[in-house]
Design an enzyme around this catalytic site. Structure first.
Site, PDB file in Angstrom:
ATOM      1  N   HIS A  53      95.958  43.999 100.451  1.00  0.00           N
ATOM      2  CA  HIS A  53      95.733  45.396 100.829  1.00  0.00           C
ATOM      3  C   HIS A  53      94.292  45.804 100.502  1.00  0.00           C
ATOM      4  O   HIS A  53      93.627  46.434 101.318  1.00  0.00           O
ATOM      5  CB  HIS A  53      96.643  46.338 100.019  1.00  0.00           C
ATOM      6  N   LYS A 103     114.123  52.966 101.819  1.00  0.00           N
ATOM      7  CA  LYS A 103     113.749  51.755 101.079  1.00  0.00           C
ATOM      8  C   LYS A 103     113.928  52.077  99.604  1.00  0.00           C
ATOM      9  O   LYS A 103     113.772  53.224  99.188  1.00  0.00           O
ATOM     10  CB  LYS A 103     112.269  51.428 101.311  1.00  0.00           C
ATOM     11  N   SER A 128     103.672  42.384  99.133  1.00  0.00           N
ATOM     12  CA  SER A 128     104.160  43.008  97.896  1.00  0.00           C
ATOM     13  C   SER A 128     105.513  42.404  97.515  1.00  0.00           C
ATOM     14  O   SER A 128     105.790  42.172  96.336  1.00  0.00           O
ATOM     15  CB  SER A 128     104.323  44.518  98.079  1.00  0.00           C
TER      16      SER A 128
HETATM   17  P1  ADP Z   1     104.365  48.509 105.386  1.00  0.00           P
HETATM   18  O1  ADP Z   1     105.470  48.901 104.456  1.00  0.00           O
HETATM   19  O2  ADP Z   1     103.922  49.594 106.338  1.00  0.00           O
HETATM   20  O3  ADP Z   1     104.508  47.165 106.051  1.00  0.00           O
HETATM   21  P2  ADP Z   1     102.628  47.420 103.382  1.00  0.00           P
HETATM   22  O4  ADP Z   1     102.410  48.173 102.131  1.00  0.00           O
HETATM   23  O5  ADP Z   1     103.444  46.197 103.287  1.00  0.00           O
HETATM   24  O6  ADP Z   1     103.125  48.418 104.455  1.00  0.00           O
HETATM   25  O7  ADP Z   1     101.218  47.088 104.024  1.00  0.00           O
HETATM   26  C1  ADP Z   1     100.292  48.089 104.380  1.00  0.00           C
HETATM   27  C2  ADP Z   1      99.258  47.487 105.303  1.00  0.00           C
HETATM   28  O8  ADP Z   1      98.574  46.425 104.661  1.00  0.00           O
HETATM   29  C3  ADP Z   1      99.861  46.882 106.565  1.00  0.00           C
HETATM   30  O9  ADP Z   1      98.969  47.082 107.625  1.00  0.00           O
HETATM   31  C4  ADP Z   1      99.963  45.419 106.243  1.00  0.00           C
HETATM   32  O10 ADP Z   1      99.921  44.624 107.404  1.00  0.00           O
HETATM   33  C5  ADP Z   1      98.711  45.241 105.424  1.00  0.00           C
HETATM   34  N1  ADP Z   1      98.826  44.108 104.510  1.00  0.00           N
HETATM   35  C6  ADP Z   1      99.797  43.866 103.623  1.00  0.00           C
HETATM   36  N2  ADP Z   1      99.571  42.706 102.963  1.00  0.00           N
HETATM   37  C7  ADP Z   1      98.410  42.219 103.469  1.00  0.00           C
HETATM   38  C8  ADP Z   1      97.649  41.033 103.253  1.00  0.00           C
HETATM   39  N3  ADP Z   1      98.040  40.121 102.374  1.00  0.00           N
HETATM   40  N4  ADP Z   1      96.524  40.862 103.965  1.00  0.00           N
HETATM   41  C9  ADP Z   1      96.145  41.790 104.867  1.00  0.00           C
HETATM   42  N5  ADP Z   1      96.819  42.901 105.153  1.00  0.00           N
HETATM   43  C10 ADP Z   1      97.937  43.124 104.465  1.00  0.00           C
END
Ligand code: ADP
Length: 162
Positions: free
Chosen positions: A19, A43, A130
């Site tokens: 992130h 969730k 995550s």
């Molecule tokens: P959501 O619950 O909307 O999927 P996340 O918190 O999992 O949100 O992720 C938020 C954003 O960060 C999303 O655009 C996701 O694709 C991106 N993201 C999550 N993990 C990574 C990573 N390891 N590398 C790049 N982008 C990521």
């Protein structure tokens, strides 16, 4: 030229280096970036909204054009309210693509004026999520190269591993 505002939306439960990489790269391109933590009752998150926001603030304190906020309801309503120019999302594996395609088409229908930009995940983090971090941190695995130090500490506290 007017100032360009981007929103990086997500659950961030908790923030990882994947992130952070997307946030840092967005902050180089846009004048201001809001990391918007989505609260979704359906969730069951490990960290509360406040905890997630605090961990993001700590991880992004070196980025002076980044702020942290939270929102519920429709992301597009939030984006309109903030007068954002763009959404920025990260793309990891092909599995992200189909989901993002659906969401982006729907968002475009709801609010045509906003553009969604995708940043390809850094190779180092393309399989990082995550959920995976939580899965392994629960068993006291070392996640120091995957999440900021404050997150590592917060995970240990959540799982009573101190
Ligand atoms: P959501 O619950 O909307 O999927 P996340 O918190 O999992 O949100 O992720 C938020 C954003 O960060 C999303 O655009 C996701 O694709 C991106 N993201 C999550 N993990 C990574 C990573 N390891 N590398 C790049 N982008 C990521």
């Amino acid at each position: 030229m007017s100032s360009r505002l981007a929103i990086c939306p997500g659950s961030f439960d908790p923030i990882t280096y994947g992130h952070l990489d997307i946030i840092e790269r967005s902050a180089k391109v846009f004048d201001h970036v809001i990391v918007a933590v989505f609260h979704n009752e359906s969730k069951s998150p490990l960290f509360s909204i406040e905890e997630r926001m605090d961990l993001i603030s700590e991880a992004t304190k070196h980025l002076h054009n980044v702020s942290v906020d939270s929102h519920g309801g429709l992301l597009m309503d939030y984006a309109k309210k903030k007068k954002a120019n763009a959404l920025v999302r990260g793309l990891r594996a092909i599995s992200d693509f189909e989901y993002e395609l659906q969401i982006t088409s729907m968002n475009r229908k709801l609010y045509e004026e906003i553009e969604t930009f995708y940043i390809m995940a850094n190779n180092k983090y393309s399989f990082l999520s995550s959920s995976v971090v939580k899965e392994v941190a629960k068993f006291n695995a070392n996640v120091s190269d995957l999440v900021p130090e404050a997150v590592e500490k917060a995970l240990k506290e959540k799982f009573n591993l101190n």
